[in-house]
Motif scaffolding. Sequence first.
Motif, PDB file in Angstrom:
ATOM      1  N   ALA A  23       1.139  -1.714  -0.131  1.00 24.00           N
ATOM      2  CA  ALA A  23       0.005   0.466   0.192  1.00 24.00           C
ATOM      3  C   ALA A  23       0.876   1.193   0.018  1.00 24.00           C
ATOM      4  CB  ALA A  23      -0.831  -0.040   0.803  1.00 24.00           C
ATOM      5  N   PRO A  24       0.592   2.294  -0.613  1.00 21.98           N
ATOM      6  CA  PRO A  24       0.945   3.883  -0.303  1.00 21.98           C
ATOM      7  C   PRO A  24       1.372   4.534   0.511  1.00 21.98           C
ATOM      8  CG  PRO A  24      -1.586   3.578  -1.128  1.00 21.98           C
ATOM      9  CD  PRO A  24      -0.789   2.914  -1.265  1.00 21.98           C
ATOM     10  N   LEU A  25       2.130   4.765   1.047  1.00 19.39           N
ATOM     11  CA  LEU A  25       1.729   5.256   2.846  1.00 19.39           C
ATOM     12  C   LEU A  25       1.956   6.377   2.092  1.00 19.39           C
ATOM     13  CD1 LEU A  25       3.060   5.051   5.766  1.00 19.39           C
ATOM     14  CD2 LEU A  25       5.348   6.342   4.517  1.00 19.39           C
ATOM     15  N   TRP A  26       1.902   7.230   1.585  1.00 16.56           N
ATOM     16  CA  TRP A  26       0.933   8.237   1.578  1.00 16.56           C
ATOM     17  C   TRP A  26       0.284   9.012   1.616  1.00 16.56           C
ATOM     18  CZ3 TRP A  26       4.171   6.446  -2.240  1.00 16.56           C
ATOM     19  CH2 TRP A  26       3.459   5.968  -3.595  1.00 16.56           C
ATOM     20  N   GLU A  27      -0.747   7.911   1.206  1.00 18.36           N
ATOM     21  CA  GLU A  27      -2.091   7.521   1.145  1.00 18.36           C
ATOM     22  C   GLU A  27      -2.887   7.616   3.025  1.00 18.36           C
ATOM     23  OE1 GLU A  27      -4.313   7.998  -0.424  1.00 18.36           O
ATOM     24  OE2 GLU A  27      -3.833   8.306  -2.371  1.00 18.36           O
ATOM     25  N   VAL A  28      -1.646   7.395   3.878  1.00 15.17           N
ATOM     26  CA  VAL A  28      -2.348   7.146   4.910  1.00 15.17           C
ATOM     27  C   VAL A  28      -1.199   7.870   5.709  1.00 15.17           C
ATOM     28  CG1 VAL A  28      -3.380   5.052   4.799  1.00 15.17           C
ATOM     29  CG2 VAL A  28      -1.049   5.065   5.173  1.00 15.17           C
ATOM     30  N   LEU A  29      -0.133   8.422   5.741  1.00 12.68           N
ATOM     31  CA  LEU A  29       0.871   9.530   6.634  1.00 12.68           C
ATOM     32  C   LEU A  29      -0.229  10.083   7.836  1.00 12.68           C
ATOM     33  CD1 LEU A  29       3.631   9.065   7.263  1.00 12.68           C
ATOM     34  CD2 LEU A  29       3.592  10.797   5.777  1.00 12.68           C
ATOM     35  N   LYS A  30      -0.743  10.441   7.498  1.00 19.06           N
ATOM     36  CA  LYS A  30      -1.190  11.123   8.373  1.00 19.06           C
ATOM     37  C   LYS A  30      -2.367  10.885   9.397  1.00 19.06           C
ATOM     38  CE  LYS A  30      -1.412  15.764   5.376  1.00 19.06           C
ATOM     39  NZ  LYS A  30      -2.599  17.055   4.334  1.00 19.06           N
ATOM     40  N   ASP A  31      -3.306   9.574   9.027  1.00 20.18           N
ATOM     41  CA  ASP A  31      -3.729   9.227   9.816  1.00 20.18           C
ATOM     42  C   ASP A  31      -2.473   7.863  10.764  1.00 20.18           C
ATOM     43  OD1 ASP A  31      -5.699   9.778   9.106  1.00 20.18           O
ATOM     44  OD2 ASP A  31      -5.877   8.193   7.347  1.00 20.18           O
ATOM     45  N   ILE A  32      -1.535   7.551  10.310  1.00 20.84           N
ATOM     46  CA  ILE A  32      -0.853   6.649  11.306  1.00 20.84           C
ATOM     47  C   ILE A  32       0.605   7.656  12.249  1.00 20.84           C
ATOM     48  CG2 ILE A  32      -0.960   4.789   9.523  1.00 20.84           C
ATOM     49  CD1 ILE A  32       1.780   4.648   9.029  1.00 20.84           C
ATOM     50  N   VAL A  33       0.944   8.626  12.093  1.00 21.12           N
ATOM     51  CA  VAL A  33       1.239   9.212  12.450  1.00 21.12           C
ATOM     52  C   VAL A  33       1.123  11.129  12.620  1.00 21.12           C
ATOM     53  CG1 VAL A  33       4.286  10.390  12.708  1.00 21.12           C
ATOM     54  CG2 VAL A  33       3.090   8.572  11.496  1.00 21.12           C
ATOM     55  N   PRO A  34       0.139  10.928  13.150  1.00 24.57           N
ATOM     56  CA  PRO A  34      -0.647  12.139  13.156  1.00 24.57           C
ATOM     57  C   PRO A  34      -0.045  13.249  13.996  1.00 24.57           C
ATOM     58  CG  PRO A  34      -1.851  10.876  15.330  1.00 24.57           C
ATOM     59  CD  PRO A  34      -0.651  10.165  14.301  1.00 24.57           C
ATOM     60  N   LYS A  35      -0.861  14.564  14.112  1.00 22.76           N
ATOM     61  CA  LYS A  35      -0.134  15.638  14.344  1.00 22.76           C
ATOM     62  C   LYS A  35      -0.300  15.570  16.487  1.00 22.76           C
ATOM     63  CE  LYS A  35      -0.175  18.925  11.551  1.00 22.76           C
ATOM     64  NZ  LYS A  35      -0.800  20.926  10.647  1.00 22.76           N
ATOM     65  N   GLU A  36      -0.867  15.143  16.906  1.00 21.81           N
ATOM     66  CA  GLU A  36      -1.259  15.008  18.045  1.00 21.81           C
ATOM     67  C   GLU A  36      -1.506  13.432  18.517  1.00 21.81           C
ATOM     68  OE1 GLU A  36      -3.720  17.526  20.430  1.00 21.81           O
ATOM     69  OE2 GLU A  36      -1.147  19.288  20.213  1.00 21.81           O
ATOM     70  N   PRO A  37      -1.542  12.665  20.040  1.00 20.54           N
ATOM     71  CA  PRO A  37      -2.500  11.438  19.467  1.00 20.54           C
ATOM     72  C   PRO A  37      -3.955  11.518  19.965  1.00 20.54           C
ATOM     73  CG  PRO A  37      -0.142  11.648  21.536  1.00 20.54           C
ATOM     74  CD  PRO A  37      -0.659  12.913  20.720  1.00 20.54           C
ATOM     75  N   ALA A  38      -4.059  10.823  19.454  1.00 16.25           N
ATOM     76  CA  ALA A  38      -5.717  11.054  19.358  1.00 16.25           C
ATOM     77  C   ALA A  38      -6.592   9.515  19.381  1.00 16.25           C
ATOM     78  CB  ALA A  38      -6.327  11.290  17.658  1.00 16.25           C
ATOM     79  N   SER A  39      -7.225   9.218  20.800  1.00 19.56           N
ATOM     80  CA  SER A  39      -7.274   8.234  21.706  1.00 19.56           C
ATOM     81  C   SER A  39      -8.374   7.693  21.355  1.00 19.56           C
ATOM     82  CB  SER A  39      -7.296   8.182  23.499  1.00 19.56           C
ATOM     83  OG  SER A  39      -7.557   6.737  24.103  1.00 19.56           O
ATOM     84  N   LYS A  40      -9.182   6.287  21.297  1.00 25.60           N
ATOM     85  CA  LYS A  40     -10.175   6.443  20.947  1.00 25.60           C
ATOM     86  C   LYS A  40     -10.944   5.773  22.394  1.00 25.60           C
ATOM     87  CE  LYS A  40      -8.949   3.396  16.349  1.00 25.60           C
ATOM     88  NZ  LYS A  40      -8.814   2.630  15.260  1.00 25.60           N
ATOM     89  N   ALA A  41     -10.223   5.730  23.215  1.00 27.02           N
ATOM     90  CA  ALA A  41     -10.758   5.706  24.932  1.00 27.02           C
ATOM     91  C   ALA A  41     -11.950   6.725  24.521  1.00 27.02           C
ATOM     92  CB  ALA A  41      -9.837   4.913  25.336  1.00 27.02           C
ATOM     93  N   SER A  42     -12.542   6.104  26.048  1.00 26.35           N
ATOM     94  CA  SER A  42     -13.618   7.225  26.319  1.00 26.35           C
ATOM     95  C   SER A  42     -13.321   7.759  27.938  1.00 26.35           C
ATOM     96  CB  SER A  42     -15.056   7.336  25.763  1.00 26.35           C
ATOM     97  OG  SER A  42     -15.666   6.989  24.581  1.00 26.35           O
ATOM     98  N   ALA A  43     -13.413   8.723  28.651  1.00 31.63           N
ATOM     99  CA  ALA A  43     -12.877   9.533  29.721  1.00 31.63           C
ATOM    100  C   ALA A  43     -14.659   8.754  29.534  1.00 31.63           C
ATOM    101  CB  ALA A  43     -13.090  10.455  29.889  1.00 31.63           C
ATOM    102  N   HIS A  44     -14.706   7.781  31.338  1.00 30.74           N
ATOM    103  CA  HIS A  44     -15.702   7.429  31.198  1.00 30.74           C
ATOM    104  C   HIS A  44     -15.433   6.846  32.955  1.00 30.74           C
ATOM    105  CE1 HIS A  44     -19.377   5.161  30.303  1.00 30.74           C
ATOM    106  NE2 HIS A  44     -19.283   4.058  31.527  1.00 30.74           N
ATOM    107  N   GLN A  45     -16.532   6.625  33.601  1.00 29.65           N
ATOM    108  CA  GLN A  45     -16.709   6.680  34.480  1.00 29.65           C
ATOM    109  C   GLN A  45     -17.966   5.407  35.421  1.00 29.65           C
ATOM    110  OE1 GLN A  45     -18.720   9.959  37.231  1.00 29.65           O
ATOM    111  NE2 GLN A  45     -18.333   8.973  39.119  1.00 29.65           N
TER     112      GLN A  45
END
Length: 345
Positions: A23-45
């Motif tokens: 696969a071409p890295l340039w198509e996904v680079l921004k997603d796999i190395v973003p400017k900041e971490p973005a967790s898929k987890a939610s804050a939860h109580q």
Amino acid sequence: MAFDYASPDRRRFYDKLSPLHAAPLWEVLKDIVPKEPASKASAHQWRYQELRPLLMESGQLLTAEEAERRVLVLENPGFPGESRTTASLYAGIQLILPGETAPAHRHTPSALRFLIEGEQGFTAVGGERTTMREGDFVITPAWAWHDHGNDGNGPVVWMDGLDIPMLRYFEAVFSEQSKSSRQVVSRPEGDSMATFGQGMLPIHAESPYGATTPIFNYPYERSRETLVTTAQNREPDPYSGHTLRYANPIDGGWAMPTMATWLTHLKSGENTLPVRSTDSMVMHVVEGSGEITIDNQVMVFQAKDVIAIPGWQWRHIKPSQDCFLFFFSDRAAHEKLGFFREQRQ
């Protein structure tokens, strides 16, 4: 300059790559190395007063022996069905009724127990038994035989914390069942603390559990007293209040190789300032009440509640009563791998 990544020529090129599982890295680079971490987890109580009746109901449905471990998994809404409390941590609430035994087994994930309720529960680790009292922090090292039981007249409840999601990523999770429900106790209760926990060490001190501390029960009474004394003599850190970490006496590092653990004391009015870090964490309210804000989401907590805090989300705490808060996180792994970061406002 704008680039047309979806031009016909490029699409035809991508189609040639697909059968080769490339696969071409340039198509996904921004997603796999973003400017900041973005967790898929939610804050939860998870409110203990809501979970406790259901936990007790589970005790009527099956025995600890039937379940092997009678636990309600604290499942993050961001990972339904995946037994994850944060992206990298597992937590659950375990129940042992009077006279029961959770049979002996061992596994590659490291585990911790933090006692929520009850006074006569026990766990045995590597041939040594320890009585568990409210607020005690108890460790089960990776691949150490362990079983649990209850010699009292009332239920015993604790929070389990494990690094299962981390090991699942490395495809390194496996376990073994013992032929007997309880292991043979070969050392007297308190032996580990007497040998390693008095500010002195054997001249050639080594942990029988490798990178994990040789002390496997850090009593709350002792930890709380130390923290209170510290708070009387020092000003609180503006971001973490009065905080002491549980340490491995062999090297002074974290008590566990993959999970960091600490205890925080905040007096009423000692509000912390916003901070965020790459590690995800689980907070258990030992004593007190207040509110925690996680990326603008406000949660009002009381004693025995559990809260998931995803990585790289701003957090700050406002205690309405004097609080004692237990945390465990994946910070120990982050630091060893060299990517731990913290930002303070």
